[in-house]
Design a protein around this motif. Structure first.
Motif, PDB file in Angstrom:
ATOM      1  N   ILE A   1       1.947  12.151  -9.884  1.00  0.00           N
ATOM      2  CA  ILE A   1       1.397  13.503  -9.747  1.00  0.00           C
ATOM      3  C   ILE A   1       2.504  14.535  -9.920  1.00  0.00           C
ATOM      4  N   VAL A   2       3.633  14.321  -9.264  1.00  0.00           N
ATOM      5  CA  VAL A   2       4.755  15.266  -9.352  1.00  0.00           C
ATOM      6  C   VAL A   2       5.267  15.333 -10.784  1.00  0.00           C
ATOM      7  N   GLN A   3       5.449  14.183 -11.420  1.00  0.00           N
ATOM      8  CA  GLN A   3       5.993  14.172 -12.781  1.00  0.00           C
ATOM      9  C   GLN A   3       5.045  14.804 -13.796  1.00  0.00           C
TER      10      GLN A   3
ATOM     11  N   ARG B   1       3.303   5.815  -3.047  1.00  0.00           N
ATOM     12  CA  ARG B   1       4.499   6.506  -3.559  1.00  0.00           C
ATOM     13  C   ARG B   1       4.451   6.638  -5.078  1.00  0.00           C
ATOM     14  N   ARG B   2       4.038   5.554  -5.756  1.00  0.00           N
ATOM     15  CA  ARG B   2       3.941   5.616  -7.221  1.00  0.00           C
ATOM     16  C   ARG B   2       2.926   6.660  -7.657  1.00  0.00           C
TER      17      ARG B   2
ATOM     18  N   ALA C   1       0.835  -1.203   0.000  1.00  0.00           N
ATOM     19  CA  ALA C   1       0.000   0.000   0.000  1.00  0.00           C
ATOM     20  C   ALA C   1       0.870   1.253   0.000  1.00  0.00           C
ATOM     21  N   VAL C   2       1.955   1.242   0.767  1.00  0.00           N
ATOM     22  CA  VAL C   2       2.864   2.398   0.815  1.00  0.00           C
ATOM     23  C   VAL C   2       3.523   2.607  -0.542  1.00  0.00           C
ATOM     24  N   LEU C   3       3.971   1.516  -1.169  1.00  0.00           N
ATOM     25  CA  LEU C   3       4.599   1.637  -2.492  1.00  0.00           C
ATOM     26  C   LEU C   3       3.615   2.141  -3.541  1.00  0.00           C
ATOM     27  N   ALA C   4       2.378   1.701  -3.470  1.00  0.00           N
ATOM     28  CA  ALA C   4       1.360   2.179  -4.411  1.00  0.00           C
ATOM     29  C   ALA C   4       1.124   3.672  -4.217  1.00  0.00           C
TER      30      ALA C   4
END
Length: 91
Positions: free
Chosen positions: A57-59, A51-52, A46-49
């Motif tokens: 969003i940032v990119q 982060r992705r 869940a944390v990795l999802a």
């Protein structure tokens, strides 16, 4: 408490002992450890999802977003910063 047996019950016999367990104490401890590890892996997924999702969003943001260390060294930037400040991935 005894339950009434159906007519076909004489064909099979099942021995039961209320003090006997299907799993030993060691098995139960092992199952608990496996369950705890599975919970940790699920949380990590869940944390990795998340982060992705945040990285996407940032990119995709048209705004300039720059990552830097506390000393001011620029470590990452998005395409908005590339357009605005001319930062290139090779630099």
């Amino acid at each position: 408490m005894a339950l009434p047996l159906p007519n076909w019950a004489g064909l099979c016999c099942c021995c039961s002992n209320r003090y006997r367990s299907l799993f030993s104490d060691d098995d139960v401890i092992l199952f608990e450890q496996f369950g705890a590890q599975a919970a940790i892996l699920a949380q990590r997924g869940a944390v990795l999802a998340e982060r992705r999702e945040l990285a996407a969003i940032v990119q995709s943001s048209p705004d300039a977003i720059i990552g830097q260390t506390p000393t001011g060294l620029i470590t990452s930037w998005n395409s908005g910063a590339q357009r605005l400040f001319g930062y290139h991935p090779t630099r």
